[in-house]
Design an enzyme around this catalytic site. Structure first.
Site, PDB file in Angstrom:
ATOM      1  N   TYR A   1       0.870  -1.184   0.000  1.00 22.79           N
ATOM      2  CA  TYR A   1       0.000   0.000   0.000  1.00 22.79           C
ATOM      3  C   TYR A   1       0.902   1.227   0.000  1.00 22.79           C
ATOM      4  O   TYR A   1       1.338   1.714   1.045  1.00 22.79           O
ATOM      5  CB  TYR A   1      -0.920  -0.022   1.222  1.00 22.79           C
TER       6      TYR A   1
ATOM      7  N   HIS B   1     -12.071   1.542  -4.516  1.00 28.68           N
ATOM      8  CA  HIS B   1     -11.273   0.698  -5.427  1.00 28.68           C
ATOM      9  C   HIS B   1     -12.050  -0.581  -5.749  1.00 28.68           C
ATOM     10  O   HIS B   1     -12.814  -1.074  -4.912  1.00 28.68           O
ATOM     11  CB  HIS B   1      -9.965   0.270  -4.765  1.00 28.68           C
TER      12      HIS B   1
ATOM     13  N   ASP C   1      -2.180  -1.421  -3.955  1.00 27.58           N
ATOM     14  CA  ASP C   1      -2.576  -0.066  -4.303  1.00 27.58           C
ATOM     15  C   ASP C   1      -1.301   0.749  -4.356  1.00 27.58           C
ATOM     16  O   ASP C   1      -0.743   1.093  -3.320  1.00 27.58           O
ATOM     17  CB  ASP C   1      -3.538   0.477  -3.235  1.00 27.58           C
TER      18      ASP C   1
END
Lengths: 279, 279
Positions: free
Chosen positions: A113, A268, A159
DNA sequence: GACTTATCCG
DNA sequence: CGGATAAGTC
């Protein structure tokens, strides 16, 4: 054997547990990287995922923000990392054991992330943007070390909070100064990719002219109608795995767009990639 | 004509709008008093209630806490009141016009949210309990004034936050020192009732030995299973309306217990009373 | 716009 | 326990 990889920024795993279970039930990935779980490890819902067939779970949690978790049907062991320059829970690394009738391999699964980077795309005046750049540099150094150890079979998902290509955003021109698509961060991500020869599976299988998005903002009523998205979520593979992905063709990679219009969705959607491992 | 009266402490009308609409659809009361709407008047969902047939709406709102609203199918006009000693929004009064083929009457509908009173049943050390007692005194004075004006046809509904009878609580003994069932507040409520000869319709129609509850705490897992409830919500009528209620028999009064196990319920359930008005 | 934590209140 | 507010983050 065919391995189905998945990644999803879930924006609170406790709030959206049912959505993750639905996705797992419908898609049956072998392994899923979750980001923004927004809970501590002791708050993580292990039991329902184990009941759903995901016996192997590794969590990096912290209070309230960030956090990542990897769920797997295949056995895996944790690779220890102290990673984020600010000590955030933004990385879960595991070695996955893929044993089938024609397969006896393992690969690393790195679930990231990457920091969002704040509003202003200037590291001099925005610490969060600086942190993002530092994080990318740390990733680069981290993989240099892994490769030097001979760990060359790697999957990176997560991500990344960067939409690198022109067609990874709804408007290249209008987003050039918007954090996630600015030249500086895009270049640093490209450098990370080039240094280790990682393959971005989405762009391996889809032409650069094709618009691909995995994220749409919460902050507008009609983002889905106007389709103002960005591709912030990625699946990368190391050189030895490139052909395993390439062989699956275009349909091997999938962005699960309908998840964005489920009840109370994450901003998302999950993406999946099939990868064929042979011995 | 038969008038169906209703009251419900909804514990946030915005959060439970769908539940109120369901109740109205199923029960079709002529008039409903809501308490603890927890919003300001400008935040109140007028439109969906009007669409459901409740054209006449009067709201006393405040930010975050308390608040009451009365919804009616019958025409009604607001009776102005400055009521609560602390200026909270805890009272909506209206005059309801009940015109049918055999009926041309009006009655007052007083919708109250009496203060809960805090934890300690001692006005000396607990301002909130003092406030509750002051509020009851103010109610008494208020109705003395109304009667002196000749307004003698009155309905009082609401969350009184007092369970007066032994069988209005799951354990008289264990609740004698618990605010809502302490002798002092029960006596003050009895005095209010006796002074104006109000009839508590629940106990008019149900024997005193019968357990009746309209509220079950959120703070325990098994309150419904163990049925540790209290009757905090009431419908009272003035002397001229007593026979209009009595004529309906036991079935004229109803506590809608199943609402307590709806999804995300209020801790209170609605109660309804049918009242037959003739000219 | 929608998460978290926290504090207040019932 | 579960509302509301308020501040912080993305």
């Amino acid at each position: 054997m065919k391995i189905k990889l998945a990644t999803w920024n879930i924006n609170s795993v406790r709030l959206r547990l049912d959505q993750v279970l639905r996705f797992l039930e419908e898609e049956q990935p072998h392994i899923l990287g979750l980001q923004e779980i927004k809970c501590q490890e002791e708050q993580f819902p292990f039991a329902p995922f184990r009941e759903a067939g995901y016996e192997f779970i590794e969590v990096a949690g912290q209070k309230g923000y960030h956090g990542a978790a990897t769920l797997s049907k295949l056995p895996m062991e944790r690779l220890p990392t102290t990673f984020c320059p600010l000590g955030h829970a933004r990385h879960v690394s595991t070695r996955v054991i893929a044993k089938g009738k024609d397969c006896d391999q393992d690969f690393e699964f790195h679930n990231f992330y990457i920091p969002a980077g704040g509003d202003v795309a200037d590291p001099e005046i925005n610490d969060k943007f600086q942190h993002k750049l530092d994080f990318l540099a740390a990733m680069n150094a981290y993989f240099s070390e892994r490769f030097s150890k001979g760990d060359d079979q790697q999957v990176l998902v997560g991500d990344f909070n960067i939409a690198p290509h022109e067609n990874d955003v709804w408007s290249h021109k209008q987003l050039l100064k918007v954090v996630s698509h600015t030249p500086l961060e895009v270049e640093l991500l490209a450098k990370l990719q080039a240094t280790h020869d990682f393959t971005d599976t989405a762009r391996l299988l889809h032409d650069d002219t094709e618009k691909l998005y995995s994220w749409w903002s919460y902050r507008a009523r009609d983002v889905m109608a106007s389709n103002r998205g960005r591709r912030l979520d990625h699946i990368w593979v190391s050189p030895t795995l490139k052909s395993c992905v390439e062989s699956q063709g275009k349909s091997g990679y999938k962005i699960h767009v309908p998840c964005r219009i489920w009840e109370k969705p994450s901003d998302h959607v999950p993406i999946t990639q099939i990868m064929e491992l042979r011995d």
